[in-house]
Scaffold this motif. Structure first.
Motif, mmCIF file in Angstrom:
data_model
loop_
_atom_site.group_PDB
_atom_site.id
_atom_site.type_symbol
_atom_site.label_atom_id
_atom_site.label_comp_id
_atom_site.label_asym_id
_atom_site.label_seq_id
_atom_site.Cartn_x
_atom_site.Cartn_y
_atom_site.Cartn_z
ATOM 1 N N ALA A 193 -28.734 56.272 6.690
ATOM 2 C CA ALA A 193 -28.303 55.462 7.829
ATOM 3 C C ALA A 193 -28.989 55.895 9.124
ATOM 4 O O ALA A 193 -28.940 55.168 10.116
ATOM 5 C CB ALA A 193 -26.792 55.562 7.992
ATOM 6 N N ALA A 194 -29.646 57.059 9.091
ATOM 7 C CA ALA A 194 -30.233 57.605 10.310
ATOM 8 C C ALA A 194 -31.753 57.620 10.323
ATOM 9 O O ALA A 194 -32.365 57.570 11.389
ATOM 10 C CB ALA A 194 -29.723 59.036 10.527
ATOM 11 N N THR A 195 -32.371 57.698 9.134
ATOM 12 C CA THR A 195 -33.823 57.826 9.089
ATOM 13 C C THR A 195 -34.396 57.163 7.842
ATOM 14 O O THR A 195 -33.803 57.253 6.757
ATOM 15 C CB THR A 195 -34.264 59.307 9.125
ATOM 16 O OG1 THR A 195 -35.680 59.403 8.907
ATOM 17 C CG2 THR A 195 -33.558 60.128 8.054
ATOM 18 N N ALA A 196 -35.549 56.561 8.000
ATOM 19 C CA ALA A 196 -36.228 55.926 6.872
ATOM 20 C C ALA A 196 -36.785 56.958 5.901
ATOM 21 O O ALA A 196 -37.190 56.608 4.791
ATOM 22 C CB ALA A 196 -37.351 55.029 7.386
ATOM 23 N N ARG A 197 -36.795 58.212 6.292
ATOM 24 C CA ARG A 197 -37.358 59.275 5.460
ATOM 25 C C ARG A 197 -36.307 59.944 4.575
ATOM 26 O O ARG A 197 -36.600 60.926 3.886
ATOM 27 C CB ARG A 197 -38.028 60.343 6.338
ATOM 28 C CG ARG A 197 -39.229 59.852 7.116
ATOM 29 C CD ARG A 197 -40.047 61.011 7.688
ATOM 30 N NE ARG A 197 -40.645 61.816 6.639
ATOM 31 C CZ ARG A 197 -40.303 63.082 6.369
ATOM 32 N NH1 ARG A 197 -39.357 63.677 7.067
ATOM 33 N NH2 ARG A 197 -40.913 63.753 5.407
ATOM 34 N N ALA A 198 -35.098 59.436 4.566
ATOM 35 C CA ALA A 198 -34.002 60.113 3.869
ATOM 36 C C ALA A 198 -34.303 60.398 2.402
ATOM 37 O O ALA A 198 -33.955 61.459 1.876
ATOM 38 C CB ALA A 198 -32.719 59.297 3.994
ATOM 39 N N ASP A 199 -34.947 59.448 1.723
ATOM 40 C CA ASP A 199 -35.204 59.638 0.297
ATOM 41 C C ASP A 199 -36.344 60.603 0.018
ATOM 42 O O ASP A 199 -36.551 61.000 -1.142
ATOM 43 C CB ASP A 199 -35.483 58.290 -0.367
ATOM 44 C CG ASP A 199 -34.231 57.443 -0.493
ATOM 45 O OD1 ASP A 199 -33.147 58.025 -0.723
ATOM 46 O OD2 ASP A 199 -34.312 56.213 -0.332
ATOM 47 N N GLN A 200 -37.076 60.989 1.053
ATOM 48 C CA GLN A 200 -38.128 61.988 0.898
ATOM 49 C C GLN A 200 -37.672 63.368 1.385
ATOM 50 O O GLN A 200 -38.384 64.350 1.214
ATOM 51 C CB GLN A 200 -39.381 61.578 1.698
ATOM 52 C CG GLN A 200 -40.176 60.438 1.079
ATOM 53 C CD GLN A 200 -39.494 59.100 1.261
ATOM 54 O OE1 GLN A 200 -39.150 58.739 2.382
ATOM 55 N NE2 GLN A 200 -39.299 58.364 0.173
ATOM 56 N N MET A 201 -36.496 63.447 1.990
ATOM 57 C CA MET A 201 -36.016 64.709 2.545
ATOM 58 C C MET A 201 -35.533 65.658 1.449
ATOM 59 O O MET A 201 -35.044 65.235 0.405
ATOM 60 C CB MET A 201 -34.887 64.451 3.550
ATOM 61 C CG MET A 201 -35.350 63.784 4.826
ATOM 62 S SD MET A 201 -33.977 63.441 5.954
ATOM 63 C CE MET A 201 -33.465 65.120 6.375
#
Length: 246
Positions: A193-201
């Motif tokens: 919900a906060a960043t488009a990079r969540a699934d790469q974090m």
């Protein structure tokens, strides 16, 4: 697929002889199939940097100040850590929150200071046993992470998050893989919900991780490795955990 990370937290342990033996044991076991780091006490940063120079094993610190410089006796800035080649710094560990009364906002400000110097903060979140038994786990970890997300803004995707249930740190107790995955899924959803990079974090689990439980923990879909305490002080155990992640 996200590359796994195993980071050792030496806490307040170490001496010249023990450090050399531990680092030699880790270094000689390379290569690993995951990223590996050791987060060491401030006085040993120099010798660890020398010992690991040219290696793919990275090093980091266990805390940093939110301030860049000034009259803050006893504090260490992110800029100082950068000079020692630190790749990571742990912020918000439960021991810092408990023994040094660190607030969610202070943890967030430390994470921001680290990123400002090109150091990846490993942001720790986790609930106490009383909070878990009261059904407050999700609310607690989301509150802790929310402060960091808000403070980092568009840079939120650059941190590493470590879920460490306080009741499992150094106690020999460990969350079941299902318990750990449930919280990691909550954190991943909050990050989405906060960043488009969540699934790469990278999301780590910490709390009595050992060679015999590492593989099943790391096989969970949202657990990308571990922040390792006691087992990080024994080369054979730490190497075995790294192998489990790789």
């Amino acid at each position: 697929m996200r590359r796994k990370l195993v980071a050792g937290n030496w806490k307040m342990h170490g001496n010249h002889k023990a450090n050399a033996e531990l680092l030699d044991g880790i270094h000689s076991a390379r290569p690993f199939g995951c990223d590996v780091a050791v987060c060491v006490p401030f006085p040993y940063l120099s010798e660890v940097a020398v010992a690991l120079a040219g290696s793919d094993v990275r090093w980091g610190a266990q805390d940093c100040s939110m301030h860049e410089q000034g009259a803050y006796t006893g504090e260490v800035s992110a800029g100082m850590l950068h000079e020692f080649g630190c790749r990571y710094v742990i912020v918000g560990h439960s021991e810092r929150r408990q023994y040094h009364a660190e607030s969610d906002q202070l943890v967030a400000d430390k994470a921001k200071a680290a990123l400002g110097k090109g150091i990846t903060p490993i942001v720790c979140v986790g609930e106490t046993l009383a909070q878990r038994e009261a059904g407050e786990t999700e609310a607690v970890v989301k509150r802790q992470l929310s402060a960091v997300i808000h403070t980092l803004g568009h840079c939120a995707g650059e941190m590493v998050v470590a879920y460490e249930p306080v009741w499992a740190i150094g106690t020999g107790k460990v969350a079941t893989p299902e318990q750990a995955q449930t919280v990691h899924a909550v954190l991943r959803a909050q990050l989405r919900a906060a960043t488009a990079r969540a699934d790469q974090m990278t999301l780590l689990y910490g709390g009595s991780v050992k060679p015999d439980n590492a593989a099943v923990l790391f096989s969970q879909p949202d657990i990308d490795g571990g922040l390792i305490g006691g087992a990080a002080l024994k080369a054979a155990d730490f190497v075995a955990i790294c192998r489990a992640a790789g």
